[in-house]
Structures are given as structure tokens and as C-alpha cells.
Scaffold this active site. Sequence first.
Site, PDB file in Angstrom:
ATOM      1  N   ASN A  14       0.863  -1.183   0.000  1.00 19.16           N
ATOM      2  CA  ASN A  14       0.000   0.000   0.000  1.00 19.16           C
ATOM      3  C   ASN A  14       0.899   1.233   0.000  1.00 19.16           C
ATOM      4  OD1 ASN A  14      -1.873   1.994   0.430  1.00 19.16           O
ATOM      5  ND2 ASN A  14      -2.341   1.408   2.558  1.00 19.16           N
ATOM      6  N   TRP A  15       1.001   1.853  -1.161  1.00 17.07           N
ATOM      7  CA  TRP A  15       1.876   3.015  -1.272  1.00 17.07           C
ATOM      8  C   TRP A  15       1.273   4.264  -0.630  1.00 17.07           C
ATOM      9  CZ3 TRP A  15       3.881   3.039  -7.080  1.00 17.07           C
ATOM     10  CH2 TRP A  15       4.765   1.976  -7.266  1.00 17.07           C
ATOM     11  N   LYS A  16       0.002   4.180  -0.256  1.00 24.90           N
ATOM     12  CA  LYS A  16      -0.716   5.356   0.282  1.00 24.90           C
ATOM     13  C   LYS A  16      -0.539   6.539  -0.673  1.00 24.90           C
ATOM     14  CE  LYS A  16       0.157   3.462   4.793  1.00 24.90           C
ATOM     15  NZ  LYS A  16      -0.172   3.552   6.193  1.00 24.90           N
ATOM     16  N   HIS A  99      -9.804   0.728   4.543  1.00 24.95           N
ATOM     17  CA  HIS A  99      -8.527   0.964   5.231  1.00 24.95           C
ATOM     18  C   HIS A  99      -8.783   1.924   6.401  1.00 24.95           C
ATOM     19  CE1 HIS A  99      -4.457   2.298   6.076  1.00 24.95           C
ATOM     20  NE2 HIS A  99      -4.029   1.222   5.436  1.00 24.95           N
ATOM     21  N   GLU A 101      -7.257   4.358   7.498  1.00 22.63           N
ATOM     22  CA  GLU A 101      -7.055   5.790   7.226  1.00 22.63           C
ATOM     23  C   GLU A 101      -8.273   6.376   6.530  1.00 22.63           C
ATOM     24  OE1 GLU A 101      -3.207   5.363   5.365  1.00 22.63           O
ATOM     25  OE2 GLU A 101      -2.329   4.874   7.314  1.00 22.63           O
ATOM     26  N   GLU A 167      -5.704  -5.277  10.409  1.00 24.95           N
ATOM     27  CA  GLU A 167      -4.758  -4.187  10.609  1.00 24.95           C
ATOM     28  C   GLU A 167      -5.102  -3.435  11.899  1.00 24.95           C
ATOM     29  OE1 GLU A 167      -2.668  -2.969   6.830  1.00 24.95           O
ATOM     30  OE2 GLU A 167      -4.497  -1.801   6.877  1.00 24.95           O
ATOM     31  N   GLY A 173       1.825   2.220  10.754  1.00 22.64           N
ATOM     32  CA  GLY A 173       2.735   3.356  10.612  1.00 22.64           C
ATOM     33  C   GLY A 173       3.399   3.790  11.909  1.00 22.64           C
ATOM     34  N   SER A 213       2.945  -2.135  10.546  1.00 19.71           N
ATOM     35  CA  SER A 213       4.389  -2.134  10.796  1.00 19.71           C
ATOM     36  C   SER A 213       5.033  -3.489  10.524  1.00 19.71           C
ATOM     37  CB  SER A 213       4.689  -1.649  12.228  1.00 19.71           C
ATOM     38  OG  SER A 213       4.223  -0.321  12.393  1.00 19.71           O
ATOM     39  N   GLY A 234       2.556  -1.091   4.364  1.00 17.29           N
ATOM     40  CA  GLY A 234       2.631   0.324   4.014  1.00 17.29           C
ATOM     41  C   GLY A 234       4.075   0.744   3.835  1.00 17.29           C
ATOM     42  N   GLY A 235       4.661   1.299   4.891  1.00 15.78           N
ATOM     43  CA  GLY A 235       6.001   1.889   4.843  1.00 15.78           C
ATOM     44  C   GLY A 235       7.044   1.014   4.155  1.00 15.78           C
TER      45      GLY A 235
HETATM   46  C1  PEP Z   1      -1.060   0.014   5.850  1.00 17.96           C
HETATM   47  O1  PEP Z   1      -1.081   1.163   5.444  1.00 17.96           O
HETATM   48  O2  PEP Z   1      -1.938  -0.764   5.491  1.00 17.96           O
HETATM   49  C2  PEP Z   1       0.025  -0.386   6.738  1.00 17.96           C
HETATM   50  C3  PEP Z   1      -0.037  -1.585   7.272  1.00 17.96           C
HETATM   51  O3  PEP Z   1       1.027   0.516   6.959  1.00 17.96           O
HETATM   52  P1  PEP Z   1       2.436   0.211   7.714  1.00 17.96           P
HETATM   53  O4  PEP Z   1       2.984  -1.045   7.132  1.00 17.96           O
HETATM   54  O5  PEP Z   1       3.277   1.413   7.367  1.00 17.96           O
HETATM   55  O6  PEP Z   1       2.139   0.098   9.151  1.00 17.96           O
END
Ligand code: PEP
Length: 251
Positions: A14-16, A99, A101, A167, A173, A213, A234-235
Amino acid sequence: MRSQNPRRLLIGGNWKMNLLSRQARDYCQAFVSGWEGFSTEVVLFVSSPLLPAVAESLASGPIGLGGQDLHPESKGAFTGDVSGPQLADAGCSWVLCGHSERRRDHGESDRLVGRKAAAAVSNSLTPLICVGETEEERERQETFSVLKRQLETALESRPEPFALAYEPVWAIGTGRSATPEMAQQAHQHLRETLADLLGDEAAATKRILYGGSANPENAAALISQPDIDGFLVGGASLDPERFLAMIRCCG
Ligand code: PEP
């Protein structure tokens, strides 16, 4: 690498709201040249303006493309939104629904997430439905009831196919991943809830990804859990080498 899991593992990046098209092309080039014929299914979830660049860079390869959200209606006066037909037309076969967010920043309710999942399947997109508790809900011991409510409502229209991502909001994040044991408990609860809703056979085939994470350092311990079928990342997905390292862990 884990070989016991009967389900094909799935990893979403997930590049957001990151990267410009030039960077996305460079990323895809590095990613494709580091690809080692993995058996894990991999999907990149990118923001809408990047879809043409990424679709072109990944053309006819094994890596899938997904949108990060969709509107439940297929067209109309919804300024700023993107529809299922538009995502499919841009080359997507997947889309994220619910998601955290989106739930947090756009007030998406469980019911709206369910409508989005239904819209996804009616446009031949597989929804990756995201569920997860906040830190306060976990502290109040409400994790299981929150997950059950989110899942039941998201599946009210019986979308098929779909995959799930657990999640925990407090892990996204933050660098504070759930421990493998905590994640396994939540995944097992989700699979039991799926069995209640859809039957044992369907529950046994559904992929439940962990997100929050996840990174190359903790991936092996997490994926060794019996009900963890991959990751939503994500990251760590923003660096092609780190993302490839996580896929390598899954095989
Ligand atoms: C996400 O955005 O779905 C996510 C899991 O982010 P991160 O890996 O950065 O926690």
C-alpha cells in the site's frame, strides 16, 4: 519460508499517497528486475494518478494492480471520487476497502465499507477488506467484538471473491507491530467468524493478511502463524528491496 499453509500467500503493497509517476516507474523497474519467480501473489495498491504508469510498467507480468478506495456508485456527481469501472478500466483487479485511514479521515462506516466491497465485486475487482481495532478498543478488551462487527457488516452483501486484512490501527505506521501471538489470535477469531457467516469450507480458503508495521525483520515470525496468509504493507513497501525481502520470506 512457510510451506504448511494450504492457502496461496498474498502480499499487498500500500503506497498510500506517495510517489510521483517517474518514481513509480523506477520502483517498478527495480521491483521487476528483483523478482525471483515467487509463488506468493503480489499486488501494488497505488493512488489513482499513478495507475497508468504502474499498469504500463507491470504490463503482462505476475504483479497485480489495485486501487486504494472506490465509490459505491459506478458513476455520477461525486467530485474527487473514483469508481469501480474506472479502476477496472485502468488495469486494476483489486481494491482496498475500509482501510483505517479512510475510516478515520473520511468517516467511513462499516456499512459504507460493505457497499464498497459489493461495488468492487460487481466490477470484477477483488476487495481487500481491512478491519482492525483502535488502541482504546484493545484496552477495553473489545478487539474481538469490533472485528466481528466490522466483518459481519462488510460481508452483508456476500461479496465474492474477497480477502481480508487484519490491521490493528495502533500498529499502522507506528513501528509497533502486533506480536505474532496477538496477530494469530485475531486472525483465528476472524476465521471463526468467517466460518459462522459462510461455513467452514469457505473460511478455510479465505486469505487473511496481517498489516501494521510489518517489515523484513518481523515477517518470518508473523508468517509462521497458521492463520496469517500474507501481509498488507505500508512503509516497507515503498522500498522495492525491502518489499522484495518480505516476499522472499513468504516464498
Ligand atoms: C497500511 O497502510 O496498510 C500499513 C499496514 O502501513 P504500515 O505497514 O506502514 O504500518
